[in-house]
Every structure is written in C-alpha cells, then in structure tokens.
Motif scaffolding. Structure first.
Motif, PDB file in Angstrom:
ATOM      1  N   ILE A  12      55.429  45.211  48.872  1.00 49.05           N
ATOM      2  CA  ILE A  12      55.598  46.358  48.087  1.00 49.05           C
ATOM      3  C   ILE A  12      55.206  45.667  46.710  1.00 49.05           C
ATOM      4  CG2 ILE A  12      58.178  46.000  46.397  1.00 49.05           C
ATOM      5  CD1 ILE A  12      59.396  45.375  49.623  1.00 49.05           C
ATOM      6  N   LYS A  13      55.627  46.521  45.569  1.00 50.69           N
ATOM      7  CA  LYS A  13      54.894  46.475  45.383  1.00 50.69           C
ATOM      8  C   LYS A  13      55.450  46.442  43.436  1.00 50.69           C
ATOM      9  CE  LYS A  13      49.798  46.480  45.870  1.00 50.69           C
ATOM     10  NZ  LYS A  13      48.453  47.018  45.313  1.00 50.69           N
ATOM     11  N   GLN A  14      55.611  46.576  41.927  1.00 47.84           N
ATOM     12  CA  GLN A  14      56.623  46.359  40.915  1.00 47.84           C
ATOM     13  C   GLN A  14      55.942  46.340  39.843  1.00 47.84           C
ATOM     14  OE1 GLN A  14      59.576  43.040  40.693  1.00 47.84           O
ATOM     15  NE2 GLN A  14      59.407  42.766  42.756  1.00 47.84           N
ATOM     16  N   TYR A  15      56.175  47.646  38.766  1.00 44.68           N
ATOM     17  CA  TYR A  15      55.836  47.982  38.065  1.00 44.68           C
ATOM     18  C   TYR A  15      57.107  48.645  37.098  1.00 44.68           C
ATOM     19  CZ  TYR A  15      51.440  49.122  40.917  1.00 44.68           C
ATOM     20  OH  TYR A  15      51.075  49.289  41.534  1.00 44.68           O
ATOM     21  N   ARG A  16      56.385  47.782  35.719  1.00 42.49           N
ATOM     22  CA  ARG A  16      57.641  48.433  34.427  1.00 42.49           C
ATOM     23  C   ARG A  16      56.849  48.783  34.080  1.00 42.49           C
ATOM     24  NH1 ARG A  16      60.743  44.377  31.898  1.00 42.49           N
ATOM     25  NH2 ARG A  16      61.403  44.983  29.441  1.00 42.49           N
ATOM     26  N   ILE A  17      57.474  50.134  33.814  1.00 44.44           N
ATOM     27  CA  ILE A  17      56.345  52.003  32.776  1.00 44.44           C
ATOM     28  C   ILE A  17      57.352  51.803  31.401  1.00 44.44           C
ATOM     29  CG2 ILE A  17      55.949  53.837  33.143  1.00 44.44           C
ATOM     30  CD1 ILE A  17      54.150  52.172  34.858  1.00 44.44           C
ATOM     31  N   ASN A  18      57.109  51.836  30.699  1.00 41.69           N
ATOM     32  CA  ASN A  18      57.708  52.496  29.121  1.00 41.69           C
ATOM     33  C   ASN A  18      57.495  53.280  28.581  1.00 41.69           C
ATOM     34  OD1 ASN A  18      58.749  49.154  28.971  1.00 41.69           O
ATOM     35  ND2 ASN A  18      56.369  48.863  28.350  1.00 41.69           N
ATOM     36  N   ASP A  19      56.235  54.021  28.723  1.00 43.11           N
ATOM     37  CA  ASP A  19      55.724  54.840  27.895  1.00 43.11           C
ATOM     38  C   ASP A  19      54.886  55.602  29.463  1.00 43.11           C
ATOM     39  OD1 ASP A  19      53.101  54.230  27.005  1.00 43.11           O
ATOM     40  OD2 ASP A  19      54.980  53.751  25.777  1.00 43.11           O
ATOM     41  N   VAL A  20      54.113  56.528  29.409  1.00 42.52           N
ATOM     42  CA  VAL A  20      52.638  57.139  29.865  1.00 42.52           C
ATOM     43  C   VAL A  20      51.962  56.358  30.046  1.00 42.52           C
ATOM     44  CG1 VAL A  20      53.072  59.421  30.292  1.00 42.52           C
ATOM     45  CG2 VAL A  20      51.744  58.513  27.704  1.00 42.52           C
ATOM     46  N   GLY A  21      51.732  54.906  28.760  1.00 46.75           N
ATOM     47  CA  GLY A  21      50.327  54.516  28.670  1.00 46.75           C
ATOM     48  C   GLY A  21      50.266  53.587  29.775  1.00 46.75           C
ATOM     49  N   ASP A  22      51.537  52.746  30.030  1.00 49.92           N
ATOM     50  CA  ASP A  22      51.532  51.589  30.817  1.00 49.92           C
ATOM     51  C   ASP A  22      51.873  52.497  32.581  1.00 49.92           C
ATOM     52  OD1 ASP A  22      52.539  49.459  29.470  1.00 49.92           O
ATOM     53  OD2 ASP A  22      54.294  50.850  29.538  1.00 49.92           O
ATOM     54  N   ILE A  23      51.398  53.730  32.872  1.00 56.57           N
ATOM     55  CA  ILE A  23      51.443  53.409  34.204  1.00 56.57           C
ATOM     56  C   ILE A  23      49.977  53.645  34.439  1.00 56.57           C
ATOM     57  CG2 ILE A  23      50.561  55.625  35.428  1.00 56.57           C
ATOM     58  CD1 ILE A  23      52.668  57.463  34.064  1.00 56.57           C
ATOM     59  N   PRO A  24      49.758  52.689  35.609  1.00 61.79           N
ATOM     60  CA  PRO A  24      48.413  51.998  35.789  1.00 61.79           C
ATOM     61  C   PRO A  24      47.091  53.430  36.160  1.00 61.79           C
ATOM     62  CG  PRO A  24      50.159  52.030  37.990  1.00 61.79           C
ATOM     63  CD  PRO A  24      50.409  52.066  36.527  1.00 61.79           C
ATOM     64  N   GLU A  25      46.273  53.494  36.478  1.00 66.15           N
ATOM     65  CA  GLU A  25      44.945  54.125  36.033  1.00 66.15           C
ATOM     66  C   GLU A  25      44.892  54.107  37.889  1.00 66.15           C
ATOM     67  OE1 GLU A  25      41.579  53.324  33.821  1.00 66.15           O
ATOM     68  OE2 GLU A  25      42.305  53.695  32.242  1.00 66.15           O
ATOM     69  N   THR A  26      44.469  52.723  38.389  1.00 62.63           N
ATOM     70  CA  THR A  26      44.312  52.994  39.935  1.00 62.63           C
ATOM     71  C   THR A  26      45.829  52.531  40.206  1.00 62.63           C
ATOM     72  OG1 THR A  26      43.917  50.935  39.755  1.00 62.63           O
ATOM     73  CG2 THR A  26      42.237  52.584  39.869  1.00 62.63           C
ATOM     74  N   GLY A  27      46.298  52.233  41.902  1.00 65.67           N
ATOM     75  CA  GLY A  27      46.782  51.915  42.359  1.00 65.67           C
ATOM     76  C   GLY A  27      48.397  52.744  43.155  1.00 65.67           C
ATOM     77  N   LEU A  28      48.347  54.298  42.338  1.00 64.30           N
ATOM     78  CA  LEU A  28      49.442  55.465  42.854  1.00 64.30           C
ATOM     79  C   LEU A  28      48.941  56.446  43.115  1.00 64.30           C
ATOM     80  CD1 LEU A  28      52.168  54.161  39.711  1.00 64.30           C
ATOM     81  CD2 LEU A  28      52.729  53.642  41.666  1.00 64.30           C
ATOM     82  N   THR A  29      49.493  56.673  44.094  1.00 61.78           N
ATOM     83  CA  THR A  29      48.794  58.300  44.662  1.00 61.78           C
ATOM     84  C   THR A  29      48.982  59.757  43.486  1.00 61.78           C
ATOM     85  OG1 THR A  29      50.912  59.436  45.119  1.00 61.78           O
ATOM     86  CG2 THR A  29      49.169  57.750  46.932  1.00 61.78           C
ATOM     87  N   ASP A  30      48.543  60.568  42.739  1.00 63.70           N
ATOM     88  CA  ASP A  30      48.759  61.501  42.461  1.00 63.70           C
ATOM     89  C   ASP A  30      49.762  62.192  42.366  1.00 63.70           C
ATOM     90  OD1 ASP A  30      46.521  60.997  41.249  1.00 63.70           O
ATOM     91  OD2 ASP A  30      44.892  62.308  42.976  1.00 63.70           O
ATOM     92  N   ALA A  31      50.115  62.258  43.186  1.00 63.15           N
ATOM     93  CA  ALA A  31      51.799  63.047  43.496  1.00 63.15           C
ATOM     94  C   ALA A  31      52.682  61.667  42.612  1.00 63.15           C
ATOM     95  CB  ALA A  31      52.146  63.164  44.811  1.00 63.15           C
ATOM     96  N   ASN A  32      53.351  60.344  42.741  1.00 64.41           N
ATOM     97  CA  ASN A  32      53.400  59.461  42.553  1.00 64.41           C
ATOM     98  C   ASN A  32      53.730  59.659  40.999  1.00 64.41           C
ATOM     99  OD1 ASN A  32      55.115  58.716  45.044  1.00 64.41           O
ATOM    100  ND2 ASN A  32      53.464  56.895  45.302  1.00 64.41           N
ATOM    101  N   VAL A  33      52.547  59.737  40.786  1.00 67.97           N
ATOM    102  CA  VAL A  33      52.001  59.245  39.264  1.00 67.97           C
ATOM    103  C   VAL A  33      52.877  60.616  38.966  1.00 67.97           C
ATOM    104  CG1 VAL A  33      50.494  59.978  37.457  1.00 67.97           C
ATOM    105  CG2 VAL A  33      50.468  58.099  39.334  1.00 67.97           C
ATOM    106  N   ASP A  34      52.802  62.032  39.833  1.00 71.46           N
ATOM    107  CA  ASP A  34      53.017  62.836  38.658  1.00 71.46           C
ATOM    108  C   ASP A  34      54.937  62.868  38.442  1.00 71.46           C
ATOM    109  OD1 ASP A  34      53.333  65.762  38.137  1.00 71.46           O
ATOM    110  OD2 ASP A  34      54.504  66.313  39.727  1.00 71.46           O
ATOM    111  N   LEU A  35      55.286  62.056  39.882  1.00 74.97           N
ATOM    112  CA  LEU A  35      56.778  62.202  39.587  1.00 74.97           C
ATOM    113  C   LEU A  35      57.623  61.143  38.834  1.00 74.97           C
ATOM    114  CD1 LEU A  35      57.599  61.567  42.986  1.00 74.97           C
ATOM    115  CD2 LEU A  35      58.464  63.968  42.205  1.00 74.97           C
ATOM    116  N   ILE A  36      56.526  60.063  38.624  1.00 81.81           N
ATOM    117  CA  ILE A  36      56.731  59.014  37.078  1.00 81.81           C
ATOM    118  C   ILE A  36      57.552  59.796  35.697  1.00 81.81           C
ATOM    119  CG2 ILE A  36      56.279  57.426  35.956  1.00 81.81           C
ATOM    120  CD1 ILE A  36      55.036  55.858  38.823  1.00 81.81           C
ATOM    121  N   LYS A  37      55.498  61.012  35.335  1.00 81.84           N
ATOM    122  CA  LYS A  37      55.307  61.292  34.180  1.00 81.84           C
ATOM    123  C   LYS A  37      56.600  62.135  33.993  1.00 81.84           C
ATOM    124  CE  LYS A  37      50.745  60.893  33.785  1.00 81.84           C
ATOM    125  NZ  LYS A  37      49.094  61.359  34.004  1.00 81.84           N
ATOM    126  N   LYS A  38      57.540  63.110  35.435  1.00 79.23           N
ATOM    127  CA  LYS A  38      58.893  64.220  35.366  1.00 79.23           C
ATOM    128  C   LYS A  38      59.382  63.290  34.409  1.00 79.23           C
ATOM    129  CE  LYS A  38      57.210  67.804  36.137  1.00 79.23           C
ATOM    130  NZ  LYS A  38      55.591  67.812  36.242  1.00 79.23           N
TER     131      LYS A  38
END
Length: 389
Positions: free
Chosen positions: A45-71
């Motif tokens: 299990i991993k945890q991420y604290r995302i305040n804005d798009v700049g906090d999304i890590p460049e690696t570690g998350l799938t493209d589909a999950n990055v898209d869901l976070i951005k939505k």
C-alpha cells in the motif's frame, strides 16, 4: 474562582467560532478527497498527498490512475489523499519453511486502507477502480461510520442504491471526453464508466462552496453522455446523473442529490440534498472540533461554563446565517432539560421538589448534553410561475 487557563481560554472559544463562521463558505469549498486506487504490482500500500497536478509523481502511478486524479483535481478540492492497493492480478506469496510447512502472506486490501482513513480528517471518498463488492463494502462502511461513530464521512459510489444521506449514487454512463486528435485532425474521445467518473464527481462536491448547489453544475470537459429515459424517476430514487438538454449549454449535473430515498420524521426530504448534508456536517465538525480543542479536560462542567459554551455556539450560528443557515430559521441551542431531569432521577433526586433552574443546574458529571435546532438553507433549484390574464 476560575483558574487562569479558563480566564484566558474561554474568550478564544468565541474567537474560534467567529472565525469558523466568517470562513465557512471559503472552507466548505476546500474539502479533502480520499481516493483509493488499484495500482501496485506488488503486495503493498502506498500513499500520496496531492494538492495540485504538480504533486502527481512522474513514476509509480499508471497512466489511467493519473488521469483519474487529474479529473478529480478539476473540481479544485483542497487536496487528494491517494491510497494505492495491489492490482487484482497480484497474488499472495507462498513460502515453504522447514519440514515442508507453507505460509501464505496476507494481501493488502481495501479494508486495510479504511482502517487508516478512520483516524484522519477528510470529507469525500471515491474508489474509481473498485469492484462491485468493494463498492458495496464502502457503502456499508460509510453508513456505519456516520451512524455508530458520528463521523461526517461521505462517498461518491457508482450504481449503489445505498439509501443514505452520506452516499452519492452516481449512475451516468457513456461519458465521452475529448482526448486529442487523430492524424487527420479530427477530435478523438475517451469514454468513461460511472465508476471511473466518480473521481470527477467527488472532486466537484469537495470543491464546491456552500453558497451554491451542484445542481446544474456544468462539466465543461464532457462532450457527450448517454441519455437517461424518464430521468425524473431516477433522480427520485436517489441517483445523481448527468444530462444534456441539447440547448447548447453542455452536460450538467441534473440534481445534486444523495442516495437517500426513504424518509422518516428524523430524516425528512431535506436530507436528500447534498448541500443540506454538507451544511449539517460542517456545523457538526466545527462544534465538535472547538469543544475538543478548548473544553475537553480544560474546563469544569458546571452550569456557568455550559452556558458560556452555548453562547459561543449561538455566536457561530449568527455568523453562518444566510448561505448556510436560514436567516429566518430557529437556529438555537440550550441545555437539554429532559436529559437533566432524567439524570437527576437516576441519581435519586425527587425532581418534583426541584425548580426548573435547579434541574438545569444539576451536576451531570462529565456529560454536557445540549438540545437545539438548525434550519439549513438550500439553493434555488425549482421554479413555478402561474400567470393570469
């Protein structure tokens, strides 16, 4: 005689409540989203604290999950607390020890994340990669947290007729969003399921202030959504859906309702509106947080101090009249005299010989029990005009 801590501490309660009142609208527009995603290729299990798009890590998350976070971020929540689980393809490891004995590791599951979420502050939950069973489990957990532990957690789930004010049942499908262009310059689209788009709806509800409702909120990125025949019936059953009136104004939320569809004297039809529940939950959190911060273990529990706390709450109510509470409503709080009376009886008192004030002043140990009423104000959503000639 009041001790020094009380003399200096009690005025802070008024200040704290005034601050909460004056910032209520601003704070309500900055809710925290908890998002559970299946992402890991190992049992972790991993945890991420995302305040804005700049906090999304460049690696570690799938493209589909990055898209869901951005939505989700499109709705401008204060932050997203992302918790990632192993993918469904990950299997538990089995090891063989001495003598041929085998042991199988425990898999990390959604239940493990819920244990983490239970002890922290957040407002809205979504799990846009969950199975149907996991969505059902989330609905059950939210209900339990709200009813048994008085938490103010809420969730946006897909196709879950939970019949609960803390759960939004999002059911729209065929959600098409522009994703780019092809070699000929034509716009291409990506389709989302209701489950996937719970991320977007969750972000909207967390980022929307209490001076408006999400009804008719426009999703500018959505080009098309499957039409819903007899849409009023779906809304009446507690479904939050998207619709396009083909008037050139795009795709919008039809009615900002939660899944509550069974009404009682305790939970009337007002409880079906997300804006109303948001107001009630905010008031609950503000009063509870201030009580914990300034009173628990710090102030003696006598009549005078109870009345000081009541006065502070009334100041808070006066600060949030208008956009949160009905300015003409009976928004008040006082000592629960029936509780005081019953408490005195249980402690051997002959209440018939006691005056009303003696009952109000009766020592209730560590218990502060109040009773009151609030009338949250809704937004304009329905119009009826009758013209005569």
């Amino acid at each position: 005689m009041a001790n020094e801590a009380e003399v200096f501490g009690l005025p802070q309660v008024i200040i704290d409540f005034k601050t909460k009142g004056t910032t209520a609208i601003k704070r309500s527009a900055r809710g925290i989203v908890a998002m559970i995603l299946k992402n890991e290729e190992t049992n972790t299990i991993k945890q991420y604290r995302i305040n804005d798009v700049g906090d999304i890590p460049e690696t570690g998350l799938t493209d589909a999950n990055v898209d869901l976070i951005k939505k989700c971020l499109l709705g401008t929540p204060l932050r997203i607390l992302v918790y990632t689980l192993p993918l469904d393809t990950v299997k538990p490891k089995t090891t063989t020890g001495e003598g041929g004995a085998t042991t199988t590791e425990d898999m990390n599951t959604q239940a493990d994340i819920l244990k983490l979420l239970e002890g922290i502050k957040w407002n809205w939950l979504c799990a846009p990669t969950a199975t149907v069973q996991e969505q059902e489990d989330l609905a059950s957990w939210i209900k339990s947290q709200r009813q048994n532990k008085r938490k103010t957690f809420k969730a946006v789930l897909a196709n879950q007729a939970a019949d609960n004010e803390g759960i939004v049942n999002f059911t729209s499908s065929g959600i098409k969003v522009a994703s780019g262009t092809d070699d000929d310059g034509n716009v291409t689209y990506k389709s989302y399921t209701a489950l996937e788009y719970t991320a977007r709806i969750c972000g909207i509800l967390a980022g929307l202030s209490l001076d408006r409702s999400a009804t008719y909120f426009k999703l500018t990125e959505v080009a098309e959504v499957d039409p819903i025949p007899e849409i009023d019936n779906h809304i009446d059953k507690g479904e939050l859906v998207l619709f396009d009136e083909d008037d050139g104004d795009g795709v919008k939320i039809a009615r900002a309702c939660n899944s509550l569809s069974t009404f009682t004297t305790d939970k009337g039809e007002d409880f079906r509106f997300i804006k109303i529940i948001e107001a009630v939950d905010m008031i609950t959190d503000d009063i509870r947080d201030t009580f914990k911060k300034y009173y628990v273990g710090k102030v003696i529990n006598d009549y005078n101090h109870k009345m000081l706390f009541i006065a502070a709450i009334k100041v808070y109510f006066s600060e949030i009249k208008g956009n949160v509470l009905d300015a003409n409503g009976n928004n008040t709080v006082d000592i629960d005299e029936q509780y005081q009376r019953n408490y005195a009886i249980l402690h051997g008192e002959d209440v018939e010989k006691m005056s009303a004030m003696q009952i109000r002043e009766y020592n209730t140990g560590t218990n502060v029990v109040l009773a009151g009423s609030v009338k949250p104000v809704n937004a304009m959503e329905d119009l009826k005009i009758v013209f005569t000639m």
